[in-house]
Design a protein around this motif. Structure first.
Motif, PDB file in Angstrom:
ATOM      1  N   ALA A  74      -5.485  18.706   9.042  1.00  0.00           N
ATOM      2  CA  ALA A  74      -6.500  18.226   9.981  1.00  0.00           C
ATOM      3  C   ALA A  74      -7.352  17.125   9.354  1.00  0.00           C
ATOM      4  N   VAL A  75      -7.761  17.331   8.122  1.00  0.00           N
ATOM      5  CA  VAL A  75      -8.610  16.345   7.441  1.00  0.00           C
ATOM      6  C   VAL A  75      -7.846  15.054   7.173  1.00  0.00           C
ATOM      7  N   ASP A  76      -6.650  15.184   6.597  1.00  0.00           N
ATOM      8  CA  ASP A  76      -5.883  13.986   6.246  1.00  0.00           C
ATOM      9  C   ASP A  76      -5.416  13.228   7.486  1.00  0.00           C
ATOM     10  N   ALA A  77      -5.100  13.964   8.562  1.00  0.00           N
ATOM     11  CA  ALA A  77      -4.675  13.308   9.798  1.00  0.00           C
ATOM     12  C   ALA A  77      -5.840  12.570  10.444  1.00  0.00           C
ATOM     13  N   ALA A  78      -7.010  13.175  10.443  1.00  0.00           N
ATOM     14  CA  ALA A  78      -8.187  12.482  10.988  1.00  0.00           C
ATOM     15  C   ALA A  78      -8.494  11.231  10.181  1.00  0.00           C
ATOM     16  N   ARG A  79      -8.363  11.333   8.879  1.00  0.00           N
ATOM     17  CA  ARG A  79      -8.589  10.176   8.006  1.00  0.00           C
ATOM     18  C   ARG A  79      -7.583   9.059   8.330  1.00  0.00           C
ATOM     19  N   GLY A  80      -6.322   9.439   8.522  1.00  0.00           N
ATOM     20  CA  GLY A  80      -5.303   8.452   8.835  1.00  0.00           C
ATOM     21  C   GLY A  80      -5.457   7.847  10.215  1.00  0.00           C
ATOM     22  N   LEU A  81      -5.914   8.643  11.171  1.00  0.00           N
ATOM     23  CA  LEU A  81      -6.122   8.137  12.530  1.00  0.00           C
ATOM     24  C   LEU A  81      -7.221   7.089  12.552  1.00  0.00           C
ATOM     25  N   VAL A  82      -8.312   7.356  11.842  1.00  0.00           N
ATOM     26  CA  VAL A  82      -9.401   6.387  11.765  1.00  0.00           C
ATOM     27  C   VAL A  82      -8.937   5.132  11.032  1.00  0.00           C
ATOM     28  N   ARG A  83      -8.147   5.308   9.988  1.00  0.00           N
ATOM     29  CA  ARG A  83      -7.630   4.159   9.250  1.00  0.00           C
ATOM     30  C   ARG A  83      -6.793   3.262  10.160  1.00  0.00           C
ATOM     31  N   ARG A  84      -6.014   3.865  11.056  1.00  0.00           N
ATOM     32  CA  ARG A  84      -5.135   3.090  11.932  1.00  0.00           C
ATOM     33  C   ARG A  84      -5.910   2.397  13.061  1.00  0.00           C
ATOM     34  N   PHE A  85      -6.830   3.116  13.697  1.00  0.00           N
ATOM     35  CA  PHE A  85      -7.454   2.599  14.910  1.00  0.00           C
ATOM     36  C   PHE A  85      -8.881   2.080  14.721  1.00  0.00           C
ATOM     37  N   HIS A  86      -9.539   2.465  13.617  1.00  0.00           N
ATOM     38  CA  HIS A  86     -10.912   2.017  13.361  1.00  0.00           C
ATOM     39  C   HIS A  86     -11.061   1.652  11.879  1.00  0.00           C
ATOM     40  N   PRO A  87     -10.449   0.583  11.435  1.00  0.00           N
ATOM     41  CA  PRO A  87     -10.445   0.249   9.996  1.00  0.00           C
ATOM     42  C   PRO A  87     -11.832   0.068   9.405  1.00  0.00           C
ATOM     43  N   GLY A  88     -12.760  -0.481  10.176  1.00  0.00           N
ATOM     44  CA  GLY A  88     -14.115  -0.654   9.659  1.00  0.00           C
ATOM     45  C   GLY A  88     -14.782   0.676   9.371  1.00  0.00           C
ATOM     46  N   GLN A  89     -14.666   1.613  10.315  1.00  0.00           N
ATOM     47  CA  GLN A  89     -15.232   2.945  10.107  1.00  0.00           C
ATOM     48  C   GLN A  89     -14.511   3.672   8.974  1.00  0.00           C
ATOM     49  N   SER A  90     -13.233   3.391   8.816  1.00  0.00           N
ATOM     50  CA  SER A  90     -12.470   4.026   7.743  1.00  0.00           C
ATOM     51  C   SER A  90     -13.009   3.602   6.378  1.00  0.00           C
ATOM     52  N   ARG A  91     -13.313   2.337   6.224  1.00  0.00           N
ATOM     53  CA  ARG A  91     -13.852   1.867   4.942  1.00  0.00           C
ATOM     54  C   ARG A  91     -15.200   2.512   4.647  1.00  0.00           C
ATOM     55  N   ALA A  92     -16.029   2.658   5.675  1.00  0.00           N
ATOM     56  CA  ALA A  92     -17.334   3.291   5.475  1.00  0.00           C
ATOM     57  C   ALA A  92     -17.169   4.764   5.090  1.00  0.00           C
ATOM     58  N   ALA A  93     -16.250   5.463   5.783  1.00  0.00           N
ATOM     59  CA  ALA A  93     -16.022   6.874   5.479  1.00  0.00           C
ATOM     60  C   ALA A  93     -15.469   7.043   4.066  1.00  0.00           C
ATOM     61  N   THR A  94     -14.591   6.147   3.663  1.00  0.00           N
ATOM     62  CA  THR A  94     -14.033   6.204   2.311  1.00  0.00           C
ATOM     63  C   THR A  94     -15.128   6.052   1.260  1.00  0.00           C
ATOM     64  N   ALA A  95     -16.072   5.163   1.526  1.00  0.00           N
ATOM     65  CA  ALA A  95     -17.181   4.974   0.591  1.00  0.00           C
ATOM     66  C   ALA A  95     -18.018   6.243   0.470  1.00  0.00           C
ATOM     67  N   VAL A  96     -18.266   6.897   1.608  1.00  0.00           N
ATOM     68  CA  VAL A  96     -19.035   8.152   1.589  1.00  0.00           C
ATOM     69  C   VAL A  96     -18.278   9.223   0.808  1.00  0.00           C
ATOM     70  N   GLU A  97     -16.969   9.309   1.022  1.00  0.00           N
ATOM     71  CA  GLU A  97     -16.184  10.325   0.331  1.00  0.00           C
ATOM     72  C   GLU A  97     -16.162  10.088  -1.183  1.00  0.00           C
ATOM     73  N   LYS A  98     -16.156   8.843  -1.596  1.00  0.00           N
ATOM     74  CA  LYS A  98     -16.186   8.546  -3.031  1.00  0.00           C
ATOM     75  C   LYS A  98     -17.511   8.973  -3.651  1.00  0.00           C
ATOM     76  N   LEU A  99     -18.597   8.802  -2.903  1.00  0.00           N
ATOM     77  CA  LEU A  99     -19.917   9.179  -3.408  1.00  0.00           C
ATOM     78  C   LEU A  99     -20.099  10.691  -3.454  1.00  0.00           C
ATOM     79  N   THR A 100     -19.663  11.371  -2.382  1.00  0.00           N
ATOM     80  CA  THR A 100     -19.910  12.818  -2.269  1.00  0.00           C
ATOM     81  C   THR A 100     -18.792  13.661  -2.887  1.00  0.00           C
ATOM     82  N   ARG A 101     -17.602  13.039  -3.049  1.00  0.00           N
ATOM     83  CA  ARG A 101     -16.421  13.751  -3.526  1.00  0.00           C
ATOM     84  C   ARG A 101     -16.075  14.924  -2.613  1.00  0.00           C
TER      85      ARG A 101
END
Length: 307
Positions: A74-101
């Motif tokens: 569920a987590v990885d699929a949601a991450r991939g869906l955002v990466r495919r259809f909302h690349p800008g939001q994906s980059r922001a989410a990736t930054a948050v995940e790097k900070l919070t781990r």
């Protein structure tokens, strides 16, 4: 015990795999739910499947409930869906995940996932066997696959305990839940769940394996996704949020479940294009395998223009 069906001499025949590697005819259909549909209808359906694929489904499911049992998927699929259809939001989410781990909060399943097993019901009559060529729906530009473990009931259940539920499983198959992801996004937002994004086609392995062989190792199964001969993902069955007994007990709560009904675990982690980033394209050859059960293979084509 491995089971399959074949069309032979104008009839539909169930066979079992003998220890010497040969196939022999059996009349015992109990592991697959017994007799559910009219025999002539089943034979006509099997002949249609043979014409396009050379294969027959091991059984015709009486219904299809598809669960979602893996948080990681569920987590990885949601991450991939955002990466495919909302690349800008994906980059922001990736930054948050790097900070919070930690996974981005919106990528995690809804709270109900952790309180009870969740599932949707799809079109049990659109199942096709391995080998069937699959055309990308005309209304989709994002066809995806989902590698899942399927299982069929051999006896009815009503308000079952988890133990009683496990005893009712007759056999296991490999299931593929084709998904038009671009369409699914808007349908899910309607509040009614997936419709045309899912109902156009699902597929099943030619072989079924009886429950006595699979249940003892249900948390140790392995499999793979292969596209055009290259391995895209290796998958494992461990990590279910709920046991198979739990999900059947939940489904049977004040509801009769019948022999021949098909259930699936939902996608094994890594078993979809959303997770791997490898979406299906015209000309692809897709193979989905669970090593201990069997495999599904399809050629993928684009929409055919009317002649």
């Amino acid at each position: 015990m491995k089971l399959r069906r074949v069309c032979a001499d104008g009839r539909l025949e169930l066979q079992i795999l003998e220890s010497d590697g040969s196939w022999s005819t059996t009349q015992d259909r109990s592991a697959l739910g017994g007799v559910v549909f009219d025999a002539e209808w089943e034979l006509a359906t099997a002949r249609r499947h043979v014409d396009v694929s050379g294969n027959v489904l091991p059984f015709q499911p009486a219904s299809f409930r598809d669960f979602m049992l893996y948080e990681r998927h569920a987590v990885d699929a949601a991450r991939g869906l955002v990466r495919r259809f909302h690349p800008g939001q994906s980059r922001a989410a990736t930054a948050v995940e790097k900070l919070t781990r930690k996974p981005f909060p919106m990528f995690k399943p809804k709270a109900l996932f952790y309180r009870q097993p969740i599932y949707y019901m799809s079109n049990h009559l659109s199942f096709v066997p391995s080998g069937t060529p699959v055309t990308i729906p005309s209304y989709s530009a994002a066809l995806d696959f989902e590698l899942e473990i399927g299982f069929v009931l051999k006896s009815p259940l009503f308000n079952a305990t988890p133990h009683q539920a496990l005893e009712a499983i007759g056999a296991f198959v490999v299931v593929n839940d084709f998904s038009a992801r671009d369409v699914q996004r808007t349908e899910m937002a309607s509040g009614l769940g997936p419709q045309k994004s899912k109902h156009f086609a699902s597929s099943m392995s030619v072989l079924a394996v009886t429950a006595d062989e699979i249940l003892p190792q249900i948390d140790d199964l392995s499999g793979s996704v292969t596209i055009n001969g290259g391995t895209v993902a290796t998958v494992f069955s461990r990590g279910m949020q709920w046991s198979l007994g739990d999900i059947l007990a939940h489904a049977s709560r004040d509801e009769m479940l019948y022999p021949g009904e098909l259930f699936a675990t939902g996608t094994l982690p890594g078993g979809s294009g959303m997770e791997t980033g490898r979406w299906l394209r015209p000309g692809d050859r897709l193979t989905l395998a669970i090593d201990q059960i069997g495999e599904i293979s399809h050629s993928i084509s684009s929409v055919q223009e009317p002649s």
